[in-house]
Scaffold this active site. Structure first.
Site, PDB file in Angstrom:
ATOM      1  N   LEU A 129       0.818  -1.210   0.000  1.00 61.66           N
ATOM      2  CA  LEU A 129       0.000   0.000   0.000  1.00 61.66           C
ATOM      3  C   LEU A 129       0.855   1.265   0.000  1.00 61.66           C
ATOM      4  CD1 LEU A 129      -2.828   1.362   0.245  1.00 61.66           C
ATOM      5  CD2 LEU A 129      -2.572   1.145   2.743  1.00 61.66           C
ATOM      6  N   TRP A 161       8.544   0.762   1.807  1.00 63.00           N
ATOM      7  CA  TRP A 161       8.290   0.289   3.179  1.00 63.00           C
ATOM      8  C   TRP A 161       7.301  -0.875   3.179  1.00 63.00           C
ATOM      9  CZ3 TRP A 161       7.362   5.805   2.623  1.00 63.00           C
ATOM     10  CH2 TRP A 161       8.534   6.562   2.790  1.00 63.00           C
ATOM     11  N   ARG A 270      18.773  -8.057  41.504  1.00 68.77           N
ATOM     12  CA  ARG A 270      19.895  -7.101  41.473  1.00 68.77           C
ATOM     13  C   ARG A 270      19.956  -6.327  42.777  1.00 68.77           C
ATOM     14  NH1 ARG A 270      24.151  -4.442  40.804  1.00 68.77           N
ATOM     15  NH2 ARG A 270      24.560  -3.055  39.042  1.00 68.77           N
ATOM     16  N   GLN A 342      15.909   1.406  31.189  1.00 70.13           N
ATOM     17  CA  GLN A 342      16.473   2.297  32.201  1.00 70.13           C
ATOM     18  C   GLN A 342      16.751   1.557  33.501  1.00 70.13           C
ATOM     19  OE1 GLN A 342      17.150   5.280  31.173  1.00 70.13           O
ATOM     20  NE2 GLN A 342      17.970   6.171  33.060  1.00 70.13           N
ATOM     21  N   GLY A 345      19.762  -0.797  33.082  1.00 71.76           N
ATOM     22  CA  GLY A 345      21.053  -0.157  32.899  1.00 71.76           C
ATOM     23  C   GLY A 345      21.736  -0.572  31.617  1.00 71.76           C
ATOM     24  N   GLU A 369       0.578   0.810   9.900  1.00 72.06           N
ATOM     25  CA  GLU A 369      -0.873   0.571   9.949  1.00 72.06           C
ATOM     26  C   GLU A 369      -1.618   1.732  10.620  1.00 72.06           C
ATOM     27  OE1 GLU A 369      -2.364  -3.352  10.733  1.00 72.06           O
ATOM     28  OE2 GLU A 369      -0.390  -4.235  10.378  1.00 72.06           O
ATOM     29  N   SER A 372       0.326   6.959  15.299  1.00 67.57           N
ATOM     30  CA  SER A 372      -0.432   7.394  16.474  1.00 67.57           C
ATOM     31  C   SER A 372      -1.231   8.661  16.191  1.00 67.57           C
ATOM     32  CB  SER A 372       0.526   7.628  17.651  1.00 67.57           C
ATOM     33  OG  SER A 372       1.090   6.404  18.093  1.00 67.57           O
TER      34      SER A 372
END
Length: 406
Positions: A129, A161, A270, A342, A345, A369, A372
């Protein structure tokens, strides 16, 4: 069952799919070459019967009536596969996206020729498309289908794409048969990959699945190649996207849950500052936010899919629900995976780490598709449409709107 809960059979099926993905499909995915179609993986999806679930009971290559997978079932399947093997999920989704126009709009001959090998995992499909100048504005397609004087057309132009390009076996291609007619002048064609004049080039993208560009140099197509009706191809595209849009959210939820579970395990094991990371309030609050957003997204995806199944794709509010589900799920997955990186780490940035993989995978669903921004436009237009005296906002980003009435 309601839209917000799963029965024991569905829960067991999800667990089974996670196990299949981890034990049978992930090893095949790891042997694949990034950026290329993994045909052994596609074949395994066919052997396990997963590809057949994409096609409702109609004609050759279809699942028998009563055994097909509805929108909710598709969401559960995509979420479960994505949790354990994103490559398998993507391969399955691309087969569905590329072949659904043939299943839903193809002639008996087209379905007989292509659906059985797609279902078996022996033929790779693609949905063509997007173009260099027509992404979100799908009605602005410029690939020209010019009459050739013998009842057929010659396709000239480019697509870009396109997932599974240039290695697919056939393409559902959308071309302009009536210049200047907007969405009313687009026709869908089934174009085998070996058709003279069709060439392709792979594109190196952030996500690891195959994406490429296609060039059409006078590619001939005839009336036997039309999917649906001439000049009604925009409807073919939109019904296909509407079918798969809620399940894009399920793909995102599966990735978010995988990142969340990895984070729960890591922060429990951890140690830092005299104890496990989970005992730090800032960490606990972050994980709680990740979990809450993931569950909220999951419920919206399930609700949208259940509404699609019970009310039908053209019922009032279905497009809005689907847009909301894709929007919240893909945005949530981006947030959750980023937060997981995050909290892990530097180790999460190392090539081969689960989160490094998810970090590359999670970005694209916010664009493809229907980006947003397009989903927000759809939601807003439907909300304003409820008010008869309120002018609807003007936009050309109509990638997921139904074709306007003739």
């Amino acid at each position: 069952m309601t839209a917000f809960s799963l029965d024991p059979e569905q829960t067991a099926r999800c667990a089974e799919l996670r196990t299949l993905a981890a034990e049978r499909l992930r090893p095949l995915a790891e042997k694949g070459e990034p950026g290329h179609v993994n045909r052994p993986l596609v074949a395994a999806l066919g052997e396990l019967g997963l590809l057949g679930c994409l096609f409702e009971g109609r004609g050759a290559g279809a699942t028998p009536p009563g055994k097909e997978t509805g929108a909710l079932g598709l969401c559960l399947m995509r979420e479960s596969l994505a949790y354990a093997c994103t490559e398998a999920e993507t391969a399955l989704a691309l087969q569905g996206l590329g072949a659904h126009p043939v299943h839903a709009h193809g002639s008996p001959e087209q379905r007989e020729r292509w659906l059985p090998p797609v279902r078996a995992g022996h033929a790779v499909a693609a949905f063509a498309l997007s173009e260099p100048g027509a992404g979100s504005d799908a009605a602005a397609l410029s690939l020209a289908a010019e009459p050739d004087g013998s009842g057929g057309w010659r396709l000239t132009g480019e697509k870009c794409w396109i997932s599974n390009a240039p290695e697919a076996d056939f393409y559902s291609v959308f071309a302009r048969t009536s210049p200047g007619a907007g969405s009313r002048g687009v026709t869908a064609f089934l174009v085998p990959a070996d058709r003279a004049g069709l060439t392709g080039t792979p594109l190196e993208m952030l996500s690891p699945h195959p994406i490429g560009a296609l060039a059409f140099d006078g590619v001939r197509v005839g009336t036997e190649d039309v999917l649906g009706e001439v000049d009604r191809g925009f409807r073919v595209a939109m019904t296909t996207l509407n079918r798969f849009r809620p399940s894009v959210g399920a793909f995102a939820v599966g990735m978010a849950q995988s990142a969340l579970d990895a984070t729960l395990a890591h922060t429990a094991e951890r140690t830092a500052f005299g104890g496990p990371l989970k005992d730090l309030q800032s960490v606990g609050h972050q994980v709680a936010e990740m979990a809450t957003r993931t569950e909220a997204a999951r419920l919206m995806v399930y609700a949208a899919a259940a509404a699609y199944d019970s009310e039908g794709p053209r019922s009032p509010g279905i497009a809005r629900r689907a847009a909301m589900a894709k929007l919240i799920a893909t945005e949530t997955a981006q947030y959750v995976v980023d937060a997981a990186v995050q909290l892990h780490g530097a180790r999460a940035l190392r090539r081969g780490h689960l989160l490094e993989h998810l970090y590359r995978e999670v970005r694209a669903p916010r664009i493809y598709e229907g980006a947003s921004e397009v989903q927000r436009t759809i939601i807003a237009k439907e909300l304003y449409a409820k008010e008869p005296h309120t002018q609807q906002p003007h936009t050309r980003m109509d990638v997921h709107e139904e074709e306007p009435p003739a």
